[in-house]
Design an enzyme around this catalytic site. Structure first.
Site, PDB file in Angstrom:
ATOM      1  N   CYS A   1      18.829  35.471  61.824  1.00 31.87           N
ATOM      2  CA  CYS A   1      19.367  36.642  61.166  1.00 31.87           C
ATOM      3  C   CYS A   1      18.850  36.057  60.155  1.00 31.87           C
ATOM      4  CB  CYS A   1      20.309  37.012  61.743  1.00 31.87           C
ATOM      5  SG  CYS A   1      21.629  37.779  60.252  1.00 31.87           S
TER       6      CYS A   1
ATOM      7  N   LYS B   1      57.339  41.578  29.444  1.00 24.68           N
ATOM      8  CA  LYS B   1      57.687  43.372  29.784  1.00 24.68           C
ATOM      9  C   LYS B   1      57.343  42.961  31.808  1.00 24.68           C
ATOM     10  CE  LYS B   1      57.516  47.795  30.665  1.00 24.68           C
ATOM     11  NZ  LYS B   1      57.524  48.673  31.322  1.00 24.68           N
TER      12      LYS B   1
END
Length: 795
Positions: free
Chosen positions: A458, A129
């Site tokens: 960090c 489809k």
């Protein structure tokens, strides 16, 4: 009619017939028999003849697809046979129930079941489809006279001018035997590759991009200006018929085969299935291959094959009892954006992530989606609290595709980038892009990425950078998974990649989950990584925008870490596939004092392999003319730069000539603007210093025009880009990649028009489909192994 006019008419008729035949072979049979250049020659000859004899132009001529004047509005079309929608099945039980109802409705028609109690089985036609726009095409005496949208099923819009521009819709049917009036129904869609190319063009031109191929197809087909439709990569696939005045075969499958014979494209996945179990097997098979198909589908359609049985079953409300769409789990859904959080990556990039109200998308519960960067947030116009469309295709990370503005709540909040890193609290800054203007000045503009400036202080960046450093394609330290890296960082044992090489047995064995054997194995793996290739080491450093392939280019071209560290951005751009943006990222990385310190510490522990001279390909590879052209002096392009080089013979000669107005005025090939620009450029001390610095480095690297040119050993695949897809049985993907690179090829991760060849093993997916669409050479594993054997690289 004069003799010349008669000859033109005969030639025009012959060309139309030949071009129609080639269109049929290309679009319907997928078996082209001539190259594109020959097709273009025939097409251009027809256009030229029609221009000379406009009275011979007919609406069905292959040239009449460019679109005419824009319409003020679409007219209405009333469907003589309504275009009904299909019922849906969402689960296996739904399809079984549909089959049960069909068999009940055909109880008088079906043969008796077998002796063991098994019921008779119905034959169904099966096809994907397509996710596009349903249209109706009306042919009268084989000529296309009208195109219409489905609309509400009873009344649609007249889009005749637009459907004529769709390349694979025949304006005149092939062959013979078609009904006097024939209404063909099907789907207009856009392939995945066509959709990507169209959106790329839209971005380049500053136009609107589409969220998905279905919206793109629908929007393109409903343009009031047919010329816009003609510019879009639309395709048509026939799936059935409506009005018929004449004879057709007695089964749906045979009707579609007849349509194919008349020049209309049908699905290449069309199959027949006997009974519901074969239908389910077809559904599963298509579902497994869904991502590798060249187009989007949202399910499978099953139709009772016999037209007599279709008539017996009839209709229910607004849908037929003899057909059903078995849908796949939705790949797009609506949900609410609850919040936007920010993650920090190994390069410090602060990336927005959408937190969503959980929703099922393509069979998976989605609660997070990527937003890429703040520019994408701005493009979407996204606010916290919005209802958004979320899309997921295959294993791709879910994406927010669009905002449903009409559902925006009154208390929706804007998305703001944090001023401080959510992990370490350091400042968050927007990246700066440095570009040289044509006057030689450095222009600074804002990039799309925000970064935490905390670097390895960090924790998020430190952990991610070490995870990248030890990964298989980088330093390949086995046993250092994400959780172990987190332990090492959190315990303070590791604060940079260099600290890995100082770990002791006592420190590792004390970590959670480690015993004697696992500790010794990890330390042995770290020890084994002390002699990496230069390319692996460069990749392991995690330079922004420097992936595995770029690291190989740097290592192979410049030959040593020292040269790579010293290389000016202008010199880096002489290397293959390294543009200005990546060149400046590399330069900025090595200019950073912290990065230099980490590299110096690493070199105390490791010994780089494969270091040597600048590759012979780049020895004396830079000409003075090319050097001058790359300085981007306003109004001096390649031709003018070469004339300067021929006249002056050296950079110093060019600098002197630029200030000698009398001598410069006698140089042919440079106009007044160019001469004035050259004078102003080299009158600026900064430009002179920059040019001399680049020349000094070219001399140091052996790339300068005065250096000795070395002989380059030819490699059979040099300059070619190859792609590997699927699973190879005789060797791993990495081994295949290494062999191709040994033959001079670059191995890329995606297929483009520049791809020379695709090697497709079992399970090949969308890359294989795209290669087929683009007409790229494809080798299976057996052919690939034969190629390697030819060059002495057999398994």
């Amino acid at each position: 009619m004069t003799t010349s006019a008669r000859q033109a008419a005969e030639r025009i008729a012959a060309l139309r017939s030949e071009i129609d035949a080639h269109n049929y072979r290309y679009y319907v049979l997928d078996e082209p028999t001539i190259p594109d250049a020959e097709y273009d020659r025939l097409f251009n000859e027809l256009k030229a003849l029609e221009a000379e004899h406009p009275e011979l132009i007919t609406p069905e001529s292959p040239t009449q697809r460019v679109g005419g004047a824009a319409l003020s509005a679409f007219g209405e079309v009333r469907h003589e046979v309504p275009m009904l929608s299909l019922g849906n099945a969402f689960a296996e039980e739904d399809l079984r129930e549909f089959d049960r109802r069909v068999r009940e409705g055909l109880a008088d028609q079906l043969p008796a079941g077998d002796l063991f109690g098994g019921g008779a089985e119905v034959e169904y036609s099966c096809e994907p489809k397509l996710d596009g726009l349903a249209v109706s095409l009306l042919y009268e005496n084989g000529v296309l006279v009208r195109g219409a949208t489905r609309g509400d099923g009873s009344t649609g819009e007249d889009i005749s001018a637009n459907v004529r521009t769709v390349r694979n819709i025949p304006l005149k049917l092939q062959g013979s035997g078609w009904p006097a009036r024939l209404e063909v129904r099907g789907e207009v869609f856009m392939s995945k590759a066509g959709f990507e190319q169209m959106n790329a063009r839209q971005l380049e031109s500053g136009g609107k991009t589409f969220a998905n191929p279905r919206n793109a197809a629908a929007g393109s087909l409903r343009q009031l200006d047919p010329r816009v439709t003609a510019s879009r990569p639309l395709e048509f696939c026939a799936y059935g018929i409506g009005l018929v005045e004449g004879e057709l075969p007695g089964t749906h499958y045979d009707i579609l085969q007849a349509l194919k014979g008349w020049g209309l494209p049908i699905s290449r996945e069309l199959k027949l299935a006997r009974g519901v179990e074969e239908c389910l097997a077809y559904y599963r098979n298509i579902g497994e291959r869904r991502q590798s198909l060249a187009y989007e589908i949202d399910g499978v359609v099953f139709k009772v094959n016999s037209l007599a049985w279709q008539r017996e079953l009839g209709f229910r409300a607004r849908e037929p009892r003899w057909a059903i769409a078995h849908k796949f789990p939705a790949s797009e859904e609506l949900t609410e954006l609850l919040d936007v959080e920010f993650q920090v990556g190994r390069t410090g990039a602060v990336t927005p992530v959408a937190r969503l109200r959980p929703v099922q998308v393509a069979g998976v519960t989605v609660s997070n989606a990527t937003l890429h960067n703040m520019d994408e947030v701005a493009r979407l116009g996204l606010m916290i609290g919005d209802t958004v469309i979320v899309r997921r295709a295959g294993d791709v990370i879910p994406q927010v595709m669009a905002v449903v503005l009409e559902r925006r709540p009154a208390d929706a909040r804007p998305v703001r980038i944090p001023e401080h890193c959510p992990v370490c609290g350091s400042q968050v800054e927007r990246t700066q892009l440095v570009r040289r203007s044509k006057s030689g000045r450095a222009n600074v503009s804002e990039g799309a990425v925000y970064r935490c400036v905390g670097r390895l202080s960090c924790a998020a960046q430190l952990k991610q950078s070490i995870i990248h450093f030890v990964s298989r394609r980088a330093m390949d330290i086995e046993g250092l998974g994400d959780k172990i890296v987190e332990q090492l960082v959190d315990s303070g044992l590791v604060s940079s990649p260099a600290d890995l090489y100082s770990l002791s047995y006592e420190q590792v064995v004390a970590l959670e989950g480690f015993a004697d054997l696992s500790t010794r194995n990890l330390l042995a793996s770290i020890e084994a990584s002390r002699t990496p290739s230069l390319a692996r080491f460069i990749y392991a450093l995690g330079i922004p925008d420097v992936g595995e392939e770029t690291a190989k280019v740097l290592a192979r071209s410049l030959g040593s870490l020292a040269r790579i560290q010293q290389a000016l951005p202008e010199v880096l751009t002489y290397l293959p596939d390294i543009g200005a943006e990546v060149a400046y990222e590399i330069r900025n990385f090595f200019d950073d004092g912290h990065n230099r310190s980490v590299i110096a510490r690493l070199l105390e522990h490791i010994r780089l392999q494969d270091e040597g001279e600048v590759h012979a390909e780049f020895a004396a590879s830079v000409s003075l003319g090319d050097f001058l052209a790359r300085l981007e002096i306003p109004f001096i392009a390649a031709t003018g730069a070469q004339k300067l080089a021929d006249k002056a013979g050296s950079l110093e000669g060019v600098i002197a000539l630029s200030q000698d107005w009398l001598e410069l005025s006698q140089l042919k090939g440079l106009n007044e603007k160019a001469r004035q620009s050259l004078r102003e450029f080299f009158a600026a001390p900064a430009n002179v210093a920059r040019a001399r610095a680049i020349e000094r480095q070219l001399l140091d690297f052996g790339m300068h025009w005065s250096c000795e040119k070395r002989v380059v050993e030819g490699l059979p695949l040099a300059g070619q880009t190859w792609v590997l897809t699927g699973t190879l049985e005789a060797m791993s993907r990495d081994q295949a990649k290494a062999r191709l690179e040994g033959l001079g090829a670059k191995v890329a991760g995606s297929v483009s028009a520049k791809t020379a060849c695709v090697v497709a093993g079992p399970g090949a997916g969308s890359k294989l489909a795209k290669a087929g669409e683009l007409g790229i050479r494809i080798l299976d594993e057996e052919q690939f192994l034969a190629l390697l054997a030819e060059h002495g690289l057999g398994v």
